[in-house]
Motif scaffolding. Structure first.
Motif, short mmCIF file in Angstrom:
data_model
loop_
_atom_site.label_atom_id
_atom_site.label_comp_id
_atom_site.label_asym_id
_atom_site.label_seq_id
_atom_site.Cartn_x
_atom_site.Cartn_y
_atom_site.Cartn_z
N LEU A 38 17.78 -6.02 -4.76
CA LEU A 38 16.64 -6.06 -3.81
C LEU A 38 15.42 -4.94 -4.73
CD1 LEU A 38 14.80 -6.58 -1.58
CD2 LEU A 38 15.65 -4.59 -0.32
N TRP A 100 12.28 -12.31 6.14
CA TRP A 100 12.60 -10.56 5.64
C TRP A 100 10.79 -9.68 6.83
CZ3 TRP A 100 13.09 -6.90 2.03
CH2 TRP A 100 12.43 -5.80 1.90
N SER A 130 8.66 -1.43 6.88
CA SER A 130 9.08 -1.55 5.49
C SER A 130 10.59 -2.08 5.14
CB SER A 130 8.45 -1.92 4.27
OG SER A 130 8.35 -0.50 3.78
N MET A 134 14.18 -4.21 5.32
CA MET A 134 14.88 -4.12 4.20
C MET A 134 16.17 -4.20 4.29
SD MET A 134 16.84 -1.71 3.18
CE MET A 134 16.15 -0.48 2.10
P1 GDP Z 1 17.28 4.38 0.38
O1 GDP Z 1 18.46 4.52 -0.84
O2 GDP Z 1 17.65 4.59 1.92
O3 GDP Z 1 16.58 5.92 0.77
O4 GDP Z 1 16.36 3.42 0.74
P2 GDP Z 1 15.25 3.39 -0.92
O5 GDP Z 1 13.86 3.39 -1.04
O6 GDP Z 1 16.28 3.02 -1.78
O7 GDP Z 1 15.09 0.78 -0.46
C1 GDP Z 1 17.02 0.42 0.05
C2 GDP Z 1 16.45 -1.00 -1.78
O8 GDP Z 1 15.21 -1.21 -1.14
C3 GDP Z 1 16.08 -0.43 -2.65
O9 GDP Z 1 16.91 -1.52 -3.87
C4 GDP Z 1 14.85 -0.25 -2.65
O10 GDP Z 1 13.89 -1.06 -4.00
C5 GDP Z 1 14.49 -1.97 -2.03
N1 GDP Z 1 13.00 -1.39 -0.88
C6 GDP Z 1 13.14 -1.12 0.35
N2 GDP Z 1 11.84 -1.64 0.40
C7 GDP Z 1 11.73 -2.51 -0.30
C8 GDP Z 1 10.15 -3.06 -0.17
O11 GDP Z 1 9.62 -3.43 0.74
N3 GDP Z 1 10.32 -4.31 -0.59
C9 GDP Z 1 11.24 -4.79 -1.64
N4 GDP Z 1 11.21 -5.94 -2.54
N5 GDP Z 1 12.33 -3.57 -1.56
C10 GDP Z 1 12.87 -2.86 -0.95
#
Ligand code: GDP
Ligand code: MN
Length: 342
Positions: A38, A100, A130, A134
């Motif tokens: 994702l 979503w 967002s 997610m």
């Molecule tokens: P963290 O690991 O908890 O800091 O969160 P991340 O920012 O890495 O998000 C987790 C996953 O979800 C990753 O693969 C991101 O690319 C994806 N992701 C997070 N927010 C969004 C969004 O708004 N849209 C999409 N398409 N992917 C998202």
């Protein structure tokens, strides 16, 4: 014409390419599996890095396909840049609106209040809608996507992660042959403020459906008092290798629907990590959960590095064993080792 500074006689070029090391295909059977990613268009460079590493360390020999998902269309440029770095099959999918976005029945005033409160508590992503979308998507929907439905097993990959060791075996086939349903590398404690009422709802659900609780479950990983309170331990879900039939099954479907109906993905900030972890630990037996010590893995700011010296050597790892998060007091892996008797 050879540039003057390259001395052809110094070392014949063939010695730079040991036989079979760069184009070998691993023998043996394959599982019905895919990498599921994702991400956003803006994650391009970070996801290129992650895919490049998993290809180098594993998939150039196994050739599993990829599914990339996004709530907006991936751009042509994104697809072109990502497809060129591997010969593995790649599919790009759009997430259906209702999988979503925040459902209409969520009380927006209540959700706004919750976000405001979390901002004031300085909780990471506390004010983000967002991020909540997610977490809910990863908890209850990714395995229902049209492009993902045809697969049983998935390996979740995120932008900007690192694979520190050669993976010289097929984790999907390993899990299938050993009847595993969930595999992890890193464990830790959740922020309590993000899941204030989650455990109460888990207990309510289990009271309604005691039949879903597995006999030899891993409750002791989640609770230090026999289930009265949640100790906040969970598997870090940015890395997951798991059986989607478990998420698609009766127990998890009922569990997710129950949690969804409580609204906690928006009224709090329930993460997919505690949701997945609690389900796996309660509705599967503990020997169906696999700790992949041999997979060196980094997601900022933590790294898992194989603790077994021989494994580390054989994997030609770039991580430092002494720096492995397993050894940190904020890791729950020692608890995991204890409950499986290691
Ligand atoms: P963290 O690991 O908890 O800091 O969160 P991340 O920012 O890495 O998000 C987790 C996953 O979800 C990753 O693969 C991101 O690319 C994806 N992701 C997070 N927010 C969004 C969004 O708004 N849209 C999409 N398409 N992917 C998202
Ligand atoms: Mn991440």
């Amino acid at each position: 014409k050879t540039p003057a500074f390259v001395d052809q006689n110094l070392v014949p070029l063939k010695y730079y390419a040991p036989s079979n090391s760069w184009n070998e295909t691993a023998p043996g059977r394959r599982a019905n599996a895919a990498f599921v990613i994702l991400c956003r268009n803006s994650d391009l460079l970070r996801i290129l890095g992650s895919i490049r590493e998993i290809e180098d360390r594993f998939n150039r020999r196994y050739n599993y396909p990829y599914v990339l998902l996004n709530e907006v269309e991936f751009t042509d440029d994104f697809k072109r840049r990502v497809s060129v770095i591997t010969s593995a099959k790649m599919e790009f999918g759009l997430i259906p609106h209702d999988h979503w976005f925040q459902p209409d029945w969520i009380d927006e005033d209540k959700a706004t209040q919750a976000r405001k409160k979390m901002i004031s508590q300085s909780i990471i992503y506390g004010g983000s809608i967002s991020y909540r979308n997610m977490c809910r998507f990863n908890s209850g929907f990714f395995f229902k996507h049209d492009l993902v439905k045809k697969y049983r097993w998935y390996w979740r990959i995120e932008p900007n992660v690192h694979f520190h060791c050669d993976i010289n075996f097929d984790p999907f086939v390993y899990m299938e042959e050993h009847k595993k349903i969930y595999g992890f590398t890193i464990t830790m404690y959740e922020y309590e403020e993000t899941i204030t009422t989650l455990w109460k709802h888990v207990k309510d659900f289990v009271d309604l459906h005691p039949e879903f609780v597995a006999e030899d479950n891993a409750l002791d990983f989640l609770s230090d008092d026999g289930g009265t309170t949640y100790n906040l331990c969970h598997f870090w879900s940015n890395f997951e290798i798991a059986d989607m039939n478990f998420w698609r099954g009766t127990a998890y479907t009922a569990f997710f629907d129950y949690l969804e109906s409580q609204g906690g993905f928006y009224y709090e900030r329930w993460g997919d990590a505690p949701v997945h972890s609690i389900a796996a630990a309660l509705f599967a037996s503990k020997d169906q959960i696999q700790f992949f010590d041999e997979i060196g893995y980094e997601h900022h700011p933590y790294t898992h590095c194989p603790q077994d010296e021989e494994t580390w050597r054989r994997g030609m790892c770039t991580c430092e064993r002494e720096q492995s998060f397993d050894l940190d007091s904020y890791s729950c892996t020692n608890k995991w080792d204890k409950i499986i008797g290691r």
